[in-house]
Scaffold this motif. Structure first.
Motif, PDB file in Angstrom:
ATOM      1  N   THR A  27       0.835  -1.199   0.000  1.00 12.40           N
ATOM      2  CA  THR A  27       0.000   0.000   0.000  1.00 12.40           C
ATOM      3  C   THR A  27       0.873   1.253   0.000  1.00 12.40           C
ATOM      4  O   THR A  27       1.733   1.413   0.862  1.00 12.40           O
ATOM      5  N   GLN A  31      -1.937   6.449  -0.187  1.00 14.40           N
ATOM      6  CA  GLN A  31      -3.179   5.743   0.115  1.00 14.40           C
ATOM      7  C   GLN A  31      -3.415   5.665   1.620  1.00 14.40           C
ATOM      8  O   GLN A  31      -4.551   5.785   2.092  1.00 14.40           O
ATOM      9  N   LEU A  71      -1.160   9.282  -9.938  1.00 11.24           N
ATOM     10  CA  LEU A  71      -1.397   8.335  -8.847  1.00 11.24           C
ATOM     11  C   LEU A  71      -2.780   8.549  -8.238  1.00 11.24           C
ATOM     12  O   LEU A  71      -3.510   7.590  -7.967  1.00 11.24           O
ATOM     13  N   SER A  74      -5.651   7.756 -11.097  1.00 11.64           N
ATOM     14  CA  SER A  74      -5.766   6.340 -11.454  1.00 11.64           C
ATOM     15  C   SER A  74      -6.306   5.495 -10.307  1.00 11.64           C
ATOM     16  O   SER A  74      -6.662   4.336 -10.501  1.00 11.64           O
ATOM     17  N   ASN A  75      -6.375   6.077  -9.115  1.00 10.68           N
ATOM     18  CA  ASN A  75      -6.900   5.343  -7.949  1.00 10.68           C
ATOM     19  C   ASN A  75      -8.110   6.041  -7.332  1.00 10.68           C
ATOM     20  O   ASN A  75      -8.384   5.873  -6.136  1.00 10.68           O
ATOM     21  N   TYR A  78      -8.229   7.687  -3.954  1.00 11.16           N
ATOM     22  CA  TYR A  78      -8.220   6.836  -2.764  1.00 11.16           C
ATOM     23  C   TYR A  78      -9.396   7.132  -1.836  1.00 11.16           C
ATOM     24  O   TYR A  78      -9.270   7.100  -0.607  1.00 11.16           O
TER      25      TYR A  78
END
Length: 202
Positions: A27, A31, A71, A74-75, A78
């Motif tokens: 992880t 995140q 980052l 694309s996530n 979070y």
């Protein structure tokens, strides 16, 4: 979060925010930070009976800005809303080669100066010039927590540190950890005894 550096010093080729926070799941640090923010938001929303969103300000550099945005995007940030996350890029400054502040020339062009990110202290100026600090003040926000970009140890102490700061009416508070020789950590202060037994005072 001052996040203008790469992880080269730590043996990592990407940005520090993508560093694995632990080896079981890999992880990334970002995140973990986002997860804690989401958890605190949920706790406050339940206790206050209204939706709470905590803003996240990330200071990047030319080396990290696009990778940090990628980052996050694309996530799905979070779990955070994209509107509550601010990415502000710091500008490079001429690199200094010695303690006497000699400038560093580009090896391939002696008429060009080498540059580097301005450093973590730039985050204060960018909070001001970007209008973020002014906006937070209008929104009634009273406290700002600064986190490094390569350690999640803060998460075990940040609520306690905030509580102490509020109770003691502190204008500024630091949470640090001991640093041993050759550890890949920055130094906030070096404590040196001036009198008495050095081993006892340390």
């Amino acid at each position: 979060i001052p996040a203008g550096g790469l992880g080269e010093r730590l043996g990592f080729s990407g940005i520090k925010m993508a560093l694995p926070a632990e080896i079981c799941t890999g992880t990334p640090v970002l995140q973990v930070y986002a997860g804690y923010i989401c958890s605190v938001q949920q706790l406050l929303t339940e206790r206050l009976g209204r939706e709470v969103r905590l803003p996240l300000f990330i200071m990047t550099s030319g080396d990290t800005h696009h990778q940090t945005r990628e980052l996050l995007e694309s996530n799905a940030y979070y779990g955070l809303c994209s509107e509550q996350v601010s990415l502000v890029e710091q500008h490079p400054v001429p690199a200094l080669g010695t303690a006497s502040a000699s400038l560093v020339l580009d090896p391939s062009d002696r008429y060009t100066l080498m540059t580097k990110p301005h450093g973590h202290g730039d985050v204060h100026a960018l909070l001001h010039t970007s209008g973020t600090a002014r906006r937070w003040l209008r929104e009634g926000r009273k406290w700002v927590m600064f986190l490094q970009d390569s350690s999640t140890n803060y998460m075990s102490t940040f609520l306690a540190a905030l509580g102490v700061s509020a109770e003691k009416k502190l204008a500024l508070n630091f949470v640090t950890m001991p640093r041993r020789a050759k550890m890949a950590l920055g130094v906030l202060a070096t404590l040196e005894p001036t009198t008495g037994d050095a081993s006892r005072d340390a």
